[in-house]
Design an enzyme around this catalytic site. Structure first.
Site, PDB file in Angstrom:
ATOM      1  N   PHE A 111      83.491 -67.908 -71.637  1.00  0.00           N
ATOM      2  CA  PHE A 111      82.720 -69.004 -71.287  1.00  0.00           C
ATOM      3  C   PHE A 111      81.435 -68.740 -71.057  1.00  0.00           C
ATOM      4  O   PHE A 111      80.632 -69.676 -70.906  1.00  0.00           O
ATOM      5  CB  PHE A 111      83.574 -69.625 -70.051  1.00  0.00           C
ATOM      6  CG  PHE A 111      83.198 -69.173 -68.438  1.00  0.00           C
ATOM      7  CD1 PHE A 111      82.393 -69.557 -67.876  1.00  0.00           C
ATOM      8  CD2 PHE A 111      83.930 -68.092 -68.211  1.00  0.00           C
ATOM      9  CE1 PHE A 111      82.011 -68.834 -66.461  1.00  0.00           C
ATOM     10  CE2 PHE A 111      83.622 -67.414 -66.993  1.00  0.00           C
ATOM     11  CZ  PHE A 111      82.954 -68.064 -66.204  1.00  0.00           C
ATOM     12  N   LYS A 112      81.042 -67.346 -70.548  1.00  0.00           N
ATOM     13  CA  LYS A 112      79.521 -67.103 -70.013  1.00  0.00           C
ATOM     14  C   LYS A 112      78.743 -67.630 -71.362  1.00  0.00           C
ATOM     15  O   LYS A 112      77.636 -67.765 -71.314  1.00  0.00           O
ATOM     16  CB  LYS A 112      79.413 -65.905 -69.608  1.00  0.00           C
ATOM     17  CG  LYS A 112      80.354 -65.328 -68.760  1.00  0.00           C
ATOM     18  CD  LYS A 112      80.327 -66.064 -67.050  1.00  0.00           C
ATOM     19  CE  LYS A 112      80.948 -65.607 -66.102  1.00  0.00           C
ATOM     20  NZ  LYS A 112      81.018 -64.215 -65.652  1.00  0.00           N
ATOM     21  N   ASP A 113      79.338 -67.443 -72.458  1.00  0.00           N
ATOM     22  CA  ASP A 113      78.244 -67.787 -73.878  1.00  0.00           C
ATOM     23  C   ASP A 113      77.806 -69.148 -73.697  1.00  0.00           C
ATOM     24  O   ASP A 113      76.441 -69.343 -74.330  1.00  0.00           O
ATOM     25  CB  ASP A 113      79.029 -67.697 -74.870  1.00  0.00           C
ATOM     26  CG  ASP A 113      79.405 -66.131 -75.171  1.00  0.00           C
ATOM     27  OD1 ASP A 113      78.699 -65.326 -75.075  1.00  0.00           O
ATOM     28  OD2 ASP A 113      80.525 -66.004 -75.709  1.00  0.00           O
TER      29      ASP A 113
END
Length: 462
Positions: A111-113
């Site tokens: 999800f950090k993307d």
């Protein structure tokens, strides 16, 4: 739009300044002075729009005059062009009124993307027009580091240094950080846990001579731009399930509190969120705190969900700032007490937190069993972090309200834990199939800030 520090004494900044600065000079975190709101009609109009269109509507009020509308639309388009799913953040139904929000279709499968790809684009434009360069130093429990390296690798005006806890990330996570060959990215394996990495990062930010000398910038979730980008998928998923005409709830597996704080911002903006559920693994300091036991640090126990192996959740400071009526002095005092081991939360602040957040905890055995059960019952293969969320959501959800559980990473990032639970070793996507054949490049460093500063100075390009 101005940004203020949670500790009350740092200068107010613009969006661009807050984004490029990261940590405030008084040690606090930047938050918007006010939270802009969207009308019922504006939220309803998101139905059927692309992820990029919703992202523009949600984030535009926060950026002031940092970018023009045309520039910002272009940055958003570039940020999500490499995602492996047209919906960017698709929903999958696990059970009646329980949905999984897949946030792992970006370049590094986490999800950090969603935030880091956009941050990379914004940094590049902002620094390029200033003719400036910065040194980004980040601390990671696994996913932030690879996402940051992927976003900034090869850029001329940025050097990236990532600290990760030696031996406490998965092999896939490590290799995503250590195999890029560009000379502006560096992975440092620190002798310690994630909290040590995060503490040394803050030490460097609080050494103003070093900070100014290397032009230090941060892209951890201390950076407001990271939180802002994560607000978007709360809107896209909720609208898909009938918002704003009906309420939805979210369960978020979290260690550093940034992802669930983004849900709080969405709620403040007008998204009708019924419950925000914090899901923790055995390192359950957030769960204990939200259940009235105070915020007192203990030992970090390594787990099969390593990105949540945290005792000092940086973004919880932002939640405390609002819970204490935006009293920077009160927050500064709490953070001083945290440095000495921990603090108790006042009755009024606890009441404020309880009106927004609930929480649950999952053991190692329950996490593995959830991975096993969900594969058998739904065909979905969960990473251990997502399994923590699903298990807590199943316990906490109101069957009459749609529950969205955030799936924060692809199962292939944690193949050992998934294989142990299911007998299936999830393969990496084809674009990453040779990850284990690529040469690694890393340095092991001591848990010592002076040694780190010396090492980092030696890495920076002229």
């Amino acid at each position: 739009m101005r940004y203020i520090s949670t500790r009350g004494t740092a200068p107010d900044l613009s969006f661009e300044e807050a984004m490029l600065t990261g940590l405030a000079r008084d040690g606090g975190l930047y938050v918007p002075e006010t939270i802009p709101t969207l009308t019922f009609e504006q939220i309803a109009a998101m139905g059927g729009q692309s992820y990029e269109e919703v992202a523009f509507t949600v984030m535009r009020p926060f950026i002031g005059d940092t970018f023009t509308d045309t520039e910002f639309r272009d940055l958003i388009a570039k940020a999500y062009a490499a995602f492996g799913h047209d919906a960017r953040a698709p929903l999958v139904e696990l059970a009646p009124n329980h949905f999984l929000l897949e946030l792992f279709h970006g370049p590094t499968l986490a999800f950090k993307d969603f935030a880091m790809q956009l941050i990379g684009q914004m940094f590049q434009l902002a620094l390029g027009r200033k003719g400036a360069r910065v040194t980004i130093v980040g601390a990671t429990s696994g996913d932030t580091g690879s996402a940051a390296i992927e976003a900034f690798r090869g850029l001329d005006n940025v050097d990236v240094v990532i600290l990760y806890p030696h031996g406490r990330v998965s092999e896939v996570q490590r290799r995503q950080m250590t195999t890029p060959g560009e000379d502006n990215v560096h992975a440092l394996a620190l002798d310690g846990d994630f909290d040590d990495c995060q503490a040394r990062l803050k030490d460097m930010f609080n050494d103003f001579e070093f900070r100014d000398g290397v032009k230090l910038a941060g892209v951890n979730s201390i950076n407001w731009g990271r939180v802002l980008a994560q607000v978007v998928y709360y809107f896209t998923s909720a609208v898909s399930l009938g918002a704003p005409a009906r309420k939805v709830s979210f369960t978020v597996p979290t260690g550093n509190f940034g992802d669930i704080f983004a849900g709080y911002i969405a709620r403040q903006m007008g998204l009708p969120i019924a419950d925000l559920v914090v899901a923790t693994n055995q390192n359950d300091i957030l769960h204990r705190c939200l259940n009235g036991q105070g915020y007192h640090k203990g030992t970090v126990h390594p787990s099969i969900s390593p990105s949540m192996d945290i005792q000092v959740s940086s973004n919880f400071e932002r939640a405390l700032f609002d819970a204490y009526g935006r009293d920077g002095n009160a927050v500064a005092q709490l953070m001083t007490e945290l440095g000495e081991g921990g603090f108790d939360v006042s009755q009024g602040a606890m009441q404020a937190l309880a009106e927004i957040y609930t929480s649950g905890r999952t053991s190692e055995e329950e996490t593995s069993q959830t991975i096993t059960d969900m594969l058998a019952r739904t065909g979905e293969l969960l990473c251990p972090h997502s399994a923590v969320g699903v298990k807590v959501a199943n316990e906490m959800r109101d069957a009459s309200v749609p529950m969205i559980t955030l799936a924060t990473a692809h199962p292939a990032k944690f193949p050992d834990a998934v294989e142990a639970a299911t007998g299936i070793r999830p393969p990496l996507p084809p674009r990453m199939a040779d990850l284990f054949d690529r040469p690694e490049r890393l340095a092991r460093v001591p848990n010592d800030v002076e040694a780190l500063k010396t090492h980092i100075k030696g890495l920076i390009r002229a």
